[in-house]
Design a protein around this motif. Structure first.
Motif, PDB file in Angstrom:
ATOM      1  N   CYS A   1      31.317 -27.010  33.138  1.00 33.69           N
ATOM      2  CA  CYS A   1      31.845 -27.753  34.287  1.00 33.69           C
ATOM      3  C   CYS A   1      33.327 -28.060  34.052  1.00 33.69           C
ATOM      4  O   CYS A   1      33.706 -28.506  32.970  1.00 33.69           O
ATOM      5  CB  CYS A   1      31.066 -29.051  34.472  1.00 33.69           C
ATOM      6  SG  CYS A   1      31.774 -30.179  35.691  1.00 33.69           S
ATOM      7  N   PRO A   2      34.194 -27.826  35.037  1.00 30.23           N
ATOM      8  CA  PRO A   2      35.613 -28.151  34.844  1.00 30.23           C
ATOM      9  C   PRO A   2      35.838 -29.603  34.433  1.00 30.23           C
ATOM     10  O   PRO A   2      36.768 -29.900  33.672  1.00 30.23           O
ATOM     11  CB  PRO A   2      36.232 -27.867  36.227  1.00 30.23           C
ATOM     12  CG  PRO A   2      35.296 -26.891  36.874  1.00 30.23           C
ATOM     13  CD  PRO A   2      33.936 -27.237  36.361  1.00 30.23           C
ATOM     14  N   PHE A   3      34.976 -30.498  34.920  1.00 34.46           N
ATOM     15  CA  PHE A   3      35.127 -31.923  34.613  1.00 34.46           C
ATOM     16  C   PHE A   3      34.316 -32.347  33.396  1.00 34.46           C
ATOM     17  O   PHE A   3      34.339 -33.508  33.028  1.00 34.46           O
ATOM     18  CB  PHE A   3      34.691 -32.759  35.824  1.00 34.46           C
ATOM     19  CG  PHE A   3      35.566 -32.587  37.021  1.00 34.46           C
ATOM     20  CD1 PHE A   3      36.702 -33.358  37.187  1.00 34.46           C
ATOM     21  CD2 PHE A   3      35.267 -31.644  37.988  1.00 34.46           C
ATOM     22  CE1 PHE A   3      37.521 -33.197  38.287  1.00 34.46           C
ATOM     23  CE2 PHE A   3      36.089 -31.469  39.101  1.00 34.46           C
ATOM     24  CZ  PHE A   3      37.214 -32.244  39.238  1.00 34.46           C
ATOM     25  N   ARG A   4      33.538 -31.394  32.815  1.00 29.61           N
ATOM     26  CA  ARG A   4      32.622 -31.740  31.715  1.00 29.61           C
ATOM     27  C   ARG A   4      31.761 -32.931  32.126  1.00 29.61           C
ATOM     28  O   ARG A   4      31.597 -33.899  31.379  1.00 29.61           O
ATOM     29  CB  ARG A   4      33.409 -32.002  30.434  1.00 29.61           C
ATOM     30  CG  ARG A   4      34.140 -30.760  29.938  1.00 29.61           C
ATOM     31  CD  ARG A   4      35.149 -31.099  28.867  1.00 29.61           C
ATOM     32  NE  ARG A   4      34.534 -31.474  27.611  1.00 29.61           N
ATOM     33  CZ  ARG A   4      34.217 -30.630  26.639  1.00 29.61           C
ATOM     34  NH1 ARG A   4      34.437 -29.339  26.790  1.00 29.61           N
ATOM     35  NH2 ARG A   4      33.684 -31.050  25.516  1.00 29.61           N
ATOM     36  N   PHE A   5      31.208 -32.833  33.308  1.00 29.11           N
ATOM     37  CA  PHE A   5      30.440 -33.924  33.904  1.00 29.11           C
ATOM     38  C   PHE A   5      29.115 -34.086  33.165  1.00 29.11           C
ATOM     39  O   PHE A   5      28.294 -33.169  33.124  1.00 29.11           O
ATOM     40  CB  PHE A   5      30.192 -33.627  35.388  1.00 29.11           C
ATOM     41  CG  PHE A   5      29.420 -34.686  36.123  1.00 29.11           C
ATOM     42  CD1 PHE A   5      29.580 -36.028  35.836  1.00 29.11           C
ATOM     43  CD2 PHE A   5      28.525 -34.332  37.133  1.00 29.11           C
ATOM     44  CE1 PHE A   5      28.878 -37.003  36.517  1.00 29.11           C
ATOM     45  CE2 PHE A   5      27.820 -35.295  37.824  1.00 29.11           C
ATOM     46  CZ  PHE A   5      27.998 -36.631  37.520  1.00 29.11           C
ATOM     47  N   ASP A   6      28.915 -35.262  32.577  1.00 28.41           N
ATOM     48  CA  ASP A   6      27.654 -35.569  31.897  1.00 28.41           C
ATOM     49  C   ASP A   6      26.626 -35.942  32.954  1.00 28.41           C
ATOM     50  O   ASP A   6      26.646 -37.042  33.510  1.00 28.41           O
ATOM     51  CB  ASP A   6      27.856 -36.713  30.904  1.00 28.41           C
ATOM     52  CG  ASP A   6      26.624 -36.948  30.037  1.00 28.41           C
ATOM     53  OD1 ASP A   6      25.571 -36.366  30.329  1.00 28.41           O
ATOM     54  OD2 ASP A   6      26.725 -37.724  29.069  1.00 28.41           O
ATOM     55  N   VAL A   7      25.738 -35.005  33.237  1.00 25.35           N
ATOM     56  CA  VAL A   7      24.830 -35.165  34.377  1.00 25.35           C
ATOM     57  C   VAL A   7      23.664 -36.101  34.091  1.00 25.35           C
ATOM     58  O   VAL A   7      22.903 -36.439  35.001  1.00 25.35           O
ATOM     59  CB  VAL A   7      24.257 -33.792  34.799  1.00 25.35           C
ATOM     60  CG1 VAL A   7      25.374 -32.845  35.166  1.00 25.35           C
ATOM     61  CG2 VAL A   7      23.393 -33.192  33.687  1.00 25.35           C
TER      62      VAL A   7
END
Length: 639
Positions: free
Chosen positions: A23-29
């Motif tokens: 993910c471009p944002f390194r989103f911790d889902v």
């Protein structure tokens, strides 16, 4: 300092899942998904907004690169994360940003470019109360977003996110150089093909060779989503510079690489959206439920100590350092009970995909504290006294193998088998003599209590004496009845050859005919799969009907006695023992006297395998008291 934390540095708990790495944002889902599963769309929206800054824009332009890292792609189909993010945006009712009461920082930042990247940087810095001015050649904000069909939605999102912030926009202004910029920092975000003012030469990430000048966004390549990510991340570097004056990257990247326990990967097909390509609320909840929230937690699910204290290796290491090396008296007691509660079964390191061995960490800490005189003696005193009794004149038995010209065998029942029931030793010994008439007998303690207590000096004394007796007996092969004895001797006295009692020849008497049982493997048997198989063969040959094992034999777990933490932490011991009793009516068959007596004490129907093989079976026999156990050893010695 730092030694124990070094021992757990490979732990991947808390690392971002693989999908976040793409993910471009390194989103911790994980937090986001947890809130969606509970139907908390507002809360999920806030988590998403805090990461991507402009949720309406990003959710519609996202390329869903994260799906390439979803572990479900190998089982059924990747989680449709982009549709879940759209659902959070669609169904959230409270989208107004929260105004934070943060004092003015008194520092100014100029941002050149009012496209998605420049606005992202401006939003982040303005929310932290820096004085932000944005310049752009166009009369309006938006940059490349103005050329997209959903421009009105995107502009509304920008207006909403800036609704609580103070900032200044100067449109229709062409910047020709940086020399006249009266600001503490400058961010260049002029977009694809935009003016770089010479900043690209010597660039290091978002940093340039000029003091206080930063660059990012589409001018470096990439789309609008990447530009927003750059603006957000550049704001972190700019803030670091404004605080320290250093043009250095002090924002370490979050580590990536987390996979779930494969046992959780059960086939579950993806939820198909409605005709319009969007989820209903019910569909979003169902699809969110497919996400495994990848985080390595297998040690906490398998290890009794970590489950009881709800701590992972990194926190245990931190608490251990604070206990072992602290100079303040209070901190010496921070984790002493926890350190005394480890059963030393080793399951943590066995199941860990990175081989993080908390057992070794805790054992080392115990040894250091014992040497410093800071480990409470009350935790181990009783067990060390019991070991001394087992190795004393009134209980220790030394009967050598008769010489017949071959290497001799000596039956080594350990210290607890005869204490539980002397007949286990006498009858098993008589049975062994049928096939090995010259077999000797050595009833003693292997030294496990001293090892578990962390008393290295005392443990060495026990081993020296045991080695001396073994040599005096002609260095025979020891036939071990206890899995712990076999494991301890292999680790601490490798020169002594051992074999399990349950791998010897036994008469196939139908003593367990028709008895439905479940084999409970002692935790120390995890290192001896052949004995595990032998016990099952013996039980089946005796007529027992074997049901599935309570634990997986490959990571056999403690019954609640191992490591002798019953005194140090009785609440944990009770919790562990109770948690092992899956069905109160199922009869366990084990091959550890301590497991047998621990379950019997808790009211669980349980047999030692010798109860079946020797015809002693009584699954409801209560364990002897501790006084009776010592008397049993002494009577066995006299006999």
């Amino acid at each position: 300092m730092g030694y124990y934390r070094d021992m757990t540095k490979n732990c991947i708990h808390g690392n971002l899942p693989d999908c976040a790495g793409l993910c471009p944002f390194r989103f911790d889902v994980r937090d986001f998904t947890e809130k969606l599963i509970r139907g908390r769309f507002d809360a999920a929206y806030r988590v998403y907004r805090d990461t991507v800054l402009f949720p309406e824009i990003v959710s519609r332009l996202c390329s869903a690169a994260c799906r390439g890292g979803c572990c479900r792609k190998e089982t059924d189909a990747p989680v449709r994360r982009n549709l879940l993010e759209l659902a959070a945006v669609q169904f959230a009712r409270q989208k107004a940003p929260v105004r934070l009461n943060v004092p003015d920082k008194g520092k100014s930042v100029v941002i050149i470019g009012a496209g998605p990247g420049g606005l992202a940087c401006a939003l982040r810095l303005a929310s932290r109360k820096y004085r932000v001015t944005v310049f752009d050649q166009r009369e309006s904000i938006g940059g490349s977003l103005l050329d997209l069909p959903e421009r009105e939605i995107f502009l509304a999102d920008i207006e909403n996110q800036f609704g609580q912030e103070k900032w200044e926009f100067k449109g229709g202004t062409k910047i020709t150089g940086l020399s006249r910029m009266e600001a503490d920092a400058v961010y260049i975000a002029t977009g694809q093909g935009g003016e770089d003012f010479g900043a690209l030469e010597g660039r290091r990430g978002y940093f340039t060779s000029a003091d206080g000048v930063f660059i990012g966004g589409s001018i470096l390549g990439g789309d609008a989503v990447s530009a927003i990510r750059d603006g957000r991340d550049a704001a972190e570097r700019i803030e670091g510079y404004l605080k320290t004056g250093r043009m250095e990257d002090d924002v370490p990247p979050l580590p990536v690489g987390n996979r779930p326990d494969p046992v959780k990967l059960v086939y579950l097909p993806a939820v198909e959206p409605e005709a319009g390509g969007l989820y209903t609320q019910a569909q979003a909840l169902a699809e969110a439920g497919r996400c495994l929230r990848c985080d390595c937690d297998i040690c906490q699910r398998k290890c009794p100590l970590m489950a009881f204290y709800r701590r992972y290796p990194d926190k245990i290491a931190e608490m251990t350092e604070g206990t072992v090396w602290a100079t303040d008296l209070f901190y010496h007691h921070l984790a002493t009970r926890m350190l005394a509660s480890c059963d030393q079964c080793g399951v943590c390191g066995e199941v860990c995909p990175r081989n993080v061995d908390v057992k070794a960490l805790i054992l080392d800490a115990r040894r250091v504290m014992v040497k410093k005189g800071e480990m409470p003696k009350v935790f181990s005193a009783f067990w060390l006294e019991d070991m001394a009794h087992a190795n004393g004149e009134t209980a220790m038995i030394v009967k050598g193998a008769e010489d017949n010209g071959e290497r001799g065998y000596v039956f080594f029942p350990g210290c607890q088998l005869g204490a539980s029931d002397p007949r286990y030793v006498t009858l098993a010994y008589e049975r062994l003599k049928r096939t090995k008439p010259t077999v000797g007998l050595l009833a003693a303690c292997c030294g496990a209590p001293a090892y578990w207590a962390g008393d290295e000096a005392l443990h060495a004394e026990v081993l020296d004496r045991l080695r001396e007796v073994w040599r005096r007996l002609g260095e025979p092969v020891l036939i071990c009845a206890c899995a712990t004895c076999g494991k301890m001797l292999a680790e601490t006295l490798p020169e002594i050859k051992t074999v399990s009692l349950y791998q010897m020849e036994w008469d196939a008497a139908p003593a367990g005919e028709g008895l439905a049982v479940s084999i409970f493997d002692p935790c120390s048997s995890r290192f001896d799969p052949e004995t595990q198989r032998s016990v099952r063969r013996l039980a089946a040959a005796a007529g027992c009907a074997l049901s599935p094992d309570p634990p997986e034999s490959a990571d056999a777990v403690c019954c609640g006695w191992g490591g002798q933490y019953e005194i140090a932490n009785p609440a944990m011991a009770r919790a562990v023992t109770g948690g092992r009793q899956a069905d109160p009516e199922t009869v366990y068959v084990t091959y550890c006297a301590n497991c047998r007596d621990t379950f019997a004490r808790a009211g669980k129907p349980v047999l030692h395998i010798l109860d079946i093989l020797l015809g002693l079976g009584d699954a409801r026999r209560l364990p002897p008291t501790w006084t009776r156990r010592r008397a049993n050893r002494e009577s066995l010695c006299r006999e």
